[in-house]
Enzyme design. Sequence first.
Site, PDB file in Angstrom:
ATOM      1  N   ASN A  10      -5.241  -3.589   1.751  1.00 22.00           N
ATOM      2  CA  ASN A  10      -4.624  -3.526   3.082  1.00 22.00           C
ATOM      3  C   ASN A  10      -3.394  -2.633   2.970  1.00 22.00           C
ATOM      4  O   ASN A  10      -2.389  -3.029   2.391  1.00 22.00           O
ATOM      5  CB  ASN A  10      -4.237  -4.954   3.503  1.00 22.00           C
ATOM      6  CG  ASN A  10      -3.368  -4.981   4.748  1.00 22.00           C
ATOM      7  OD1 ASN A  10      -3.264  -3.995   5.475  1.00 22.00           O
ATOM      8  ND2 ASN A  10      -2.748  -6.136   4.990  1.00 22.00           N
ATOM      9  N   LYS A  23      -1.444  -1.611   5.296  1.00 17.91           N
ATOM     10  CA  LYS A  23      -0.381  -1.910   6.276  1.00 17.91           C
ATOM     11  C   LYS A  23       0.121  -0.598   6.902  1.00 17.91           C
ATOM     12  O   LYS A  23      -0.657   0.330   7.071  1.00 17.91           O
ATOM     13  CB  LYS A  23       0.737  -2.721   5.618  1.00 17.91           C
ATOM     14  CG  LYS A  23       0.181  -3.933   4.863  1.00 17.91           C
ATOM     15  CD  LYS A  23       1.225  -4.888   4.389  1.00 17.91           C
ATOM     16  CE  LYS A  23       0.557  -6.043   3.647  1.00 17.91           C
ATOM     17  NZ  LYS A  23       1.473  -7.093   3.269  1.00 17.91           N
ATOM     18  N   HIS A  42      -3.630 -11.475  10.286  1.00 17.57           N
ATOM     19  CA  HIS A  42      -2.705 -11.323   9.156  1.00 17.57           C
ATOM     20  C   HIS A  42      -1.363 -11.941   9.531  1.00 17.57           C
ATOM     21  O   HIS A  42      -0.944 -11.862  10.690  1.00 17.57           O
ATOM     22  CB  HIS A  42      -2.542  -9.837   8.810  1.00 17.57           C
ATOM     23  CG  HIS A  42      -1.797  -9.640   7.526  1.00 17.57           C
ATOM     24  ND1 HIS A  42      -0.430  -9.738   7.461  1.00 17.57           N
ATOM     25  CD2 HIS A  42      -2.239  -9.399   6.268  1.00 17.57           C
ATOM     26  CE1 HIS A  42      -0.062  -9.551   6.193  1.00 17.57           C
ATOM     27  NE2 HIS A  42      -1.141  -9.341   5.456  1.00 17.57           N
ATOM     28  N   GLU A  56       1.535 -10.980   9.171  1.00 17.62           N
ATOM     29  CA  GLU A  56       2.491 -10.045   9.788  1.00 17.62           C
ATOM     30  C   GLU A  56       2.187  -9.851  11.273  1.00 17.62           C
ATOM     31  O   GLU A  56       3.098  -9.600  12.063  1.00 17.62           O
ATOM     32  CB  GLU A  56       2.486  -8.717   9.007  1.00 17.62           C
ATOM     33  CG  GLU A  56       3.191  -8.889   7.662  1.00 17.62           C
ATOM     34  CD  GLU A  56       2.693  -7.995   6.545  1.00 17.62           C
ATOM     35  OE1 GLU A  56       2.005  -7.000   6.817  1.00 17.62           O
ATOM     36  OE2 GLU A  56       2.989  -8.314   5.368  1.00 17.62           O
ATOM     37  N   GLU A 110      -3.792 -16.393   2.392  1.00 21.95           N
ATOM     38  CA  GLU A 110      -2.597 -15.656   1.993  1.00 21.95           C
ATOM     39  C   GLU A 110      -1.349 -16.486   2.311  1.00 21.95           C
ATOM     40  O   GLU A 110      -0.903 -16.510   3.468  1.00 21.95           O
ATOM     41  CB  GLU A 110      -2.499 -14.342   2.761  1.00 21.95           C
ATOM     42  CG  GLU A 110      -3.656 -13.406   2.544  1.00 21.95           C
ATOM     43  CD  GLU A 110      -3.255 -11.959   2.820  1.00 21.95           C
ATOM     44  OE1 GLU A 110      -3.360 -11.154   1.895  1.00 21.95           O
ATOM     45  OE2 GLU A 110      -2.804 -11.661   3.936  1.00 21.95           O
ATOM     46  N   GLY A 112       4.066  -9.737  -0.565  1.00 19.79           N
ATOM     47  CA  GLY A 112       5.084  -8.718  -0.794  1.00 19.79           C
ATOM     48  C   GLY A 112       6.323  -9.218  -1.519  1.00 19.79           C
ATOM     49  O   GLY A 112       7.345  -8.537  -1.548  1.00 19.79           O
ATOM     50  N   SER A 154       0.733 -10.770  -3.322  1.00 17.70           N
ATOM     51  CA  SER A 154       1.275 -10.294  -4.602  1.00 17.70           C
ATOM     52  C   SER A 154       0.244 -10.218  -5.732  1.00 17.70           C
ATOM     53  O   SER A 154       0.574 -10.427  -6.890  1.00 17.70           O
ATOM     54  CB  SER A 154       2.475 -11.142  -5.039  1.00 17.70           C
ATOM     55  OG  SER A 154       3.546 -10.971  -4.122  1.00 17.70           O
TER      56      SER A 154
HETATM   57  P1  PGA Z   1       0.830  -7.895  -1.007  1.00 18.41           P
HETATM   58  O1  PGA Z   1       0.199  -8.043   0.459  1.00 18.41           O
HETATM   59  O2  PGA Z   1      -0.331  -7.733  -1.961  1.00 18.41           O
HETATM   60  O3  PGA Z   1       1.688  -6.653  -0.922  1.00 18.41           O
HETATM   61  O4  PGA Z   1       1.603  -9.128  -1.282  1.00 18.41           O
HETATM   62  C1  PGA Z   1      -0.992  -8.765   0.651  1.00 18.41           C
HETATM   63  C2  PGA Z   1      -1.339  -8.805   2.105  1.00 18.41           C
HETATM   64  O5  PGA Z   1      -0.438  -8.949   2.950  1.00 18.41           O
HETATM   65  O6  PGA Z   1      -2.524  -8.678   2.473  1.00 18.41           O
END
Ligand code: PGA
Length: 250
Positions: free
Chosen positions: A13, A15, A97, A99, A167, A173, A212
């Site tokens: 992903n 983003k 997601h 976010e 997640e 992140g 992560s």
């Molecule tokens: P990350 O993001 O691997 O940077 O923690 C995962 C995600 O939000 O899908």
Amino acid sequence: MSTSPHPRMLVGNWKMHGRQHDLEQIAAIAGGIGDTDVPVMICPPATLIARAVEQVRDSPLMIGAQDCHTDEDGAHTGDLAAEMLAEVGATAVIVGHSERRTNHGETDEMVHAKATAARRAELQAIICIGESEAQYDADETISVIGTQLAQSVPDDATPENTVIAYEPVWAIGTGKTPTVAEVGAAHSFIRGQLVERFGSRGAEFRILYGGSVNAGNAAELFAADNVAGGLVGGASLTAEKFLPILDALR
Ligand code: PGA
């Protein structure tokens, strides 16, 4: 007779990262996948989807999208219909997601409608669920993800048209991850809920872990119970970081 989907999968992903020149990373990932039966997908920003699809035409790498609107057309400035994403060659779309849930106020009901829109456009829906840090600290993980799962996943979801991604919001992140036992417990709970709702087909849904994931921790996380693979953010932006994660999965 329906065929069972392959139990594993790896999704990147991107983003809001990626300019046209970053397509070279998609080419490098496509070229580096090699001979694998693990489905691998990159979800770049919408501006890169059409060119990325061209670029991966002769490789097994699939291209997905990061979000879609619920409607097929309409007065929705700035939004993209699932049909538009499908038209340029995306084969899947991430919905729900954290976010999007946090930054755009998306509710389970909206995520459910987006997953339904994805199916209308014949896109696979990658439905994300996960608890916040406060909910994790309050030991509410299971109840939170149980509610999200029940309310975000449509009744006609199948292992072919839907992938679940667990997640934990606090792991995204941050470089922090749950323990392998915690990941296994969450995924086994999700599996149990899917079987309760969808019967034996519930056992066939892919449940990805995200938050992560990197080359250093992937093998351990992917070995947890009921983990089919990963939804990877930061470590999916370059072939150098992403391909070793695929190695950990196969
Ligand atoms: P990350 O993001 O691997 O940077 O923690 C995962 C995600 O939000 O899908």
